[in-house]
Design an enzyme around this catalytic site. Structure first.
Site, PDB file in Angstrom:
ATOM      1  N   HIS A   1      36.062  32.614  45.133  1.00  0.00           N
ATOM      2  CA  HIS A   1      35.486  31.352  44.666  1.00  0.00           C
ATOM      3  C   HIS A   1      36.563  30.272  44.593  1.00  0.00           C
ATOM      4  CE1 HIS A   1      32.120  33.925  43.362  1.00  0.00           C
ATOM      5  NE2 HIS A   1      31.393  32.829  43.435  1.00  0.00           N
TER       6      HIS A   1
ATOM      7  N   LYS B   1      36.788  27.757  39.173  1.00  0.00           N
ATOM      8  CA  LYS B   1      35.914  28.736  38.508  1.00  0.00           C
ATOM      9  C   LYS B   1      36.687  29.456  37.412  1.00  0.00           C
ATOM     10  CE  LYS B   1      32.621  32.488  39.451  1.00  0.00           C
ATOM     11  NZ  LYS B   1      31.531  31.808  38.736  1.00  0.00           N
TER      12      LYS B   1
END
Length: 249
Positions: free
Chosen positions: A141, A145
């Site tokens: 990600h 995040k």
């Protein structure tokens, strides 16, 4: 016309959800909830306790800390709720399950149709391959995040675990361990960098062969579309706990 409240409307996902709703003739965003200001076409409240707009359903892409106040609003107004936020702890998951006894609750750690199809494929692969294959879950990600591993990685691991006999242990870090890999393990690995929207891969490693099942999200739009579809699905449903498997039936 389905009237929607967007919790987390000032965030990246909140904006995408609002855009998706605006494209649908039978849906309208009538209110938002967020601590941050938002240049929206609907009123935005800083707290669920302040909301005074009637709606048919609520979509939440905010923060785990907002869950209890959102559930209080939903129960007070008998409002179906789509919970798309990740990072809930055990108490919070227990609370949303308890709330589903009073209102319709749709809870999924990933709203992508593709991811949920991937999970079904992984379950089938695990059933066929059995304990002869080691399982590793790798997720990637963007560098903003916060939670790791991703909620989706845990969804995948949990689904595979349900197909295996005996107990399964999740291993998140191998560098500090000086021992061979146990057959009962599922390895889970997190990568954070750049602007990666979301990539998940499951590696089934057997004797002289490997199988990979992977999914790549190229835009946050796939999650917004899933959430809005879930909202349309949940309106009018009886009290209970729902997830993507119900939507896919």
């Amino acid at each position: 016309m389905i009237k929607v409240i967007i919790s987390g409307c000032s965030g990246k996902m909140g904006h995408v959800v609002a855009q998706e709703i605006a494209q649908r003739e039978q849906m309208q965003a009538v209110a938002g909830i967020d601590l941050r200001p938002c240049a929206c076409d609907f009123p935005v409240f800083s707290s669920p306790t302040e909301v005074n707009v009637k709606a048919d359903v609520m979509i939440d892409f905010s923060n785990p800390s907002a869950l209890f106040s959102l559930l209080a609003l939903a129960k007070r107004e008998k409002l179906p709720v789509i919970l798309c936020t990740t990072g809930y702890d055990e108490k919070q998951v227990a609370a949303l399950k308890e709330a589903s006894r009073e209102i319709p609750v749709f809870y999924s750690r990933n709203m992508s149709l593709g991811i949920n199809l991937m999970i079904e494929l992984c379950k089938k692969a695990s059933q066929v391959l059995g304990s002869a294959f080691d399982v590793e879950v790798i997720e990637q990600h963007h560098n903003q995040k916060i939670d790791a591993p991703s909620g989706t990685a845990l969804m995948i691991a949990n689904a595979i675990s349900q197909t295996r006999s005996g107990t399964t242990q999740y291993v998140y870090d191998r560098h500090s361990q000086r021992r061979k890999r146990e057959p009962s393990e599922i390895g889970i690995h997190s990568i954070r960098g750049g602007t990666i929207v979301g990539e998940h891969e499951v590696l089934f490693a057997g004797h002289h062969e490997t199988i990979r099942i992977a999914h790549t999200a190229q835009s946050k739009e796939v999650f917004a579309v899933g959430a809005v579809n879930a909202a349309a699905y949940l309106v009018g449903k009886p009290v209970g706990l729902y997830d993507m498997s119900d939507l896919l039936k």
